[in-house]
Design a protein around this motif. Structure first.
Motif, short mmCIF file in Angstrom:
data_model
loop_
_atom_site.label_atom_id
_atom_site.label_comp_id
_atom_site.label_asym_id
_atom_site.label_seq_id
_atom_site.Cartn_x
_atom_site.Cartn_y
_atom_site.Cartn_z
N MET A 144 32.20 58.20 48.89
CA MET A 144 32.72 58.39 47.55
C MET A 144 33.84 57.40 47.26
SD MET A 144 33.91 61.83 45.74
CE MET A 144 35.26 61.81 44.62
N MET A 145 34.70 57.16 48.22
CA MET A 145 35.82 56.24 48.01
C MET A 145 35.33 54.82 47.75
SD MET A 145 38.66 57.79 48.02
CE MET A 145 39.75 56.40 48.19
N ARG A 146 34.24 54.45 48.36
CA ARG A 146 33.72 53.09 48.23
C ARG A 146 33.38 52.75 46.78
NH1 ARG A 146 28.59 51.19 51.85
NH2 ARG A 146 28.22 49.24 50.83
N THR A 147 32.94 53.73 46.02
CA THR A 147 32.57 53.48 44.63
C THR A 147 33.77 53.21 43.73
OG1 THR A 147 32.59 55.83 44.09
CG2 THR A 147 30.49 54.90 44.82
N TRP A 148 34.94 53.62 44.18
CA TRP A 148 36.14 53.44 43.36
C TRP A 148 37.00 52.26 43.79
CZ3 TRP A 148 36.68 55.63 38.82
CH2 TRP A 148 35.90 56.75 38.54
N ILE A 149 36.61 51.54 44.83
CA ILE A 149 37.43 50.43 45.31
C ILE A 149 37.58 49.35 44.24
CG2 ILE A 149 37.51 48.52 46.96
CD1 ILE A 149 36.39 50.45 49.06
N SER A 150 36.48 48.90 43.67
CA SER A 150 36.55 47.83 42.66
C SER A 150 37.39 48.23 41.45
CB SER A 150 35.15 47.43 42.20
OG SER A 150 34.45 46.84 43.25
N PRO A 151 37.16 49.40 40.83
CA PRO A 151 37.98 49.76 39.68
C PRO A 151 39.47 49.88 40.00
CG PRO A 151 36.09 51.22 39.84
CD PRO A 151 36.09 50.37 41.05
N VAL A 152 39.79 50.45 41.16
CA VAL A 152 41.20 50.60 41.53
C VAL A 152 41.84 49.23 41.77
CG1 VAL A 152 42.75 51.47 43.32
CG2 VAL A 152 40.96 52.95 42.39
N LEU A 153 41.13 48.34 42.44
CA LEU A 153 41.66 46.99 42.66
C LEU A 153 41.86 46.25 41.34
CD1 LEU A 153 39.79 45.79 45.86
CD2 LEU A 153 42.20 46.41 45.63
N LEU A 154 40.93 46.41 40.42
CA LEU A 154 41.08 45.78 39.11
C LEU A 154 42.32 46.30 38.39
CD1 LEU A 154 37.36 45.64 37.95
CD2 LEU A 154 38.89 43.68 38.24
N LEU A 155 42.53 47.61 38.43
CA LEU A 155 43.72 48.19 37.79
C LEU A 155 45.01 47.70 38.45
CD1 LEU A 155 42.70 51.87 37.03
CD2 LEU A 155 43.16 50.05 35.40
N LEU A 156 45.01 47.63 39.78
CA LEU A 156 46.20 47.15 40.48
C LEU A 156 46.51 45.69 40.15
CD1 LEU A 156 45.82 48.78 44.02
CD2 LEU A 156 47.53 49.30 42.29
N CYS A 157 45.50 44.86 40.16
CA CYS A 157 45.69 43.44 39.83
C CYS A 157 46.17 43.28 38.39
CB CYS A 157 44.40 42.65 40.03
SG CYS A 157 43.95 42.48 41.76
N GLY A 158 45.57 44.03 37.48
CA GLY A 158 45.99 43.97 36.08
C GLY A 158 47.43 44.43 35.91
N SER A 159 47.80 45.48 36.63
CA SER A 159 49.17 45.98 36.55
C SER A 159 50.17 44.97 37.08
CB SER A 159 49.31 47.29 37.33
OG SER A 159 48.48 48.27 36.79
N LEU A 160 49.83 44.35 38.21
CA LEU A 160 50.74 43.33 38.77
C LEU A 160 50.88 42.13 37.84
CD1 LEU A 160 49.65 43.38 42.52
CD2 LEU A 160 51.82 44.18 41.56
N ALA A 161 49.76 41.68 37.29
CA ALA A 161 49.82 40.54 36.37
C ALA A 161 50.59 40.90 35.11
CB ALA A 161 48.41 40.09 36.02
N ALA A 162 50.38 42.09 34.58
CA ALA A 162 51.10 42.52 33.38
C ALA A 162 52.59 42.65 33.66
CB ALA A 162 50.53 43.85 32.88
N THR A 163 52.95 43.14 34.83
CA THR A 163 54.37 43.23 35.20
C THR A 163 55.01 41.85 35.21
OG1 THR A 163 53.94 45.20 36.52
CG2 THR A 163 55.97 44.01 36.99
N GLY A 164 54.30 40.88 35.78
CA GLY A 164 54.82 39.51 35.79
C GLY A 164 54.98 38.95 34.39
N LEU A 165 54.05 39.25 33.51
CA LEU A 165 54.15 38.77 32.13
C LEU A 165 55.30 39.43 31.38
CD1 LEU A 165 50.36 38.56 31.21
CD2 LEU A 165 51.96 36.65 31.37
#
Length: 145
Positions: free
Chosen positions: A1-22
């Motif tokens: 079950m966790m495997r199916t959520w890896i991509s969405p969670v990573l996308l959210l984390l990357c987006g959050s980090l990039a938005a924080t930098g901006l």
């Protein structure tokens, strides 16, 4: 079950980090747009976009009983997304099997694709079709006259 959520969670984390930098760089508008884009990407790659999955044995039983296709898929697969979106509302008529959640489904896909887990694999009338044209699948989902 966790495997199916890896991509969405990573996308959210990357987006959050990039938005924080901006935001720190003084671009809150760009940060909001960037975060929105990554949130949409995460949603599209999540299992929430697809109809509820069932196990392979149950899907095969239902498909044999009602003649509807069984669609084997996995989250993050662009071809599965293409099929899902092109089917529109008719997608709910098919029996969907998430091969990352169902080992029997993954085994069925490997058996149909020379040992590869190539998705989407659509089974109609007991015959597998790997990455079929969405228009053809839509025809298989049409109500029988």
């Amino acid at each position: 079950m966790m495997r199916t959520w890896i991509s969405p969670v990573l996308l959210l984390l990357c987006g959050s980090l990039a938005a924080t930098g901006l935001v720190r760089g003084g671009s809150p508008g760009e940060a909001a747009a960037f975060l929105l884009m990554f949130t949409l990407l995460a949603a599209v790659h999540s299992p929430l976009v697809f109809p509820r999955s069932v196990g392979a044995p149950e899907a095969e039983r239902r498909g044999a009983a009602d003649g509807r296709p069984v669609v084997y898929w996995r989250p993050g697969c662009v071809y599965c997304l293409r099929l899902r979106f092109r089917l529109g509302r008719r997608a709910r008529r098919a029996h969907w099997v998430n091969i990352w959640r169902d080992p029997a489904g993954a085994a069925a896909v490997r058996a149909a694709n020379e040992g590869n887990e190539t998705v989407p694999t659509v089974v109609v009338g007991g015959r597998p079709h790997t990455n079929p044209d969405p228009g053809w699948v839509r025809e298989q989902l049409a109500p029988s006259a």
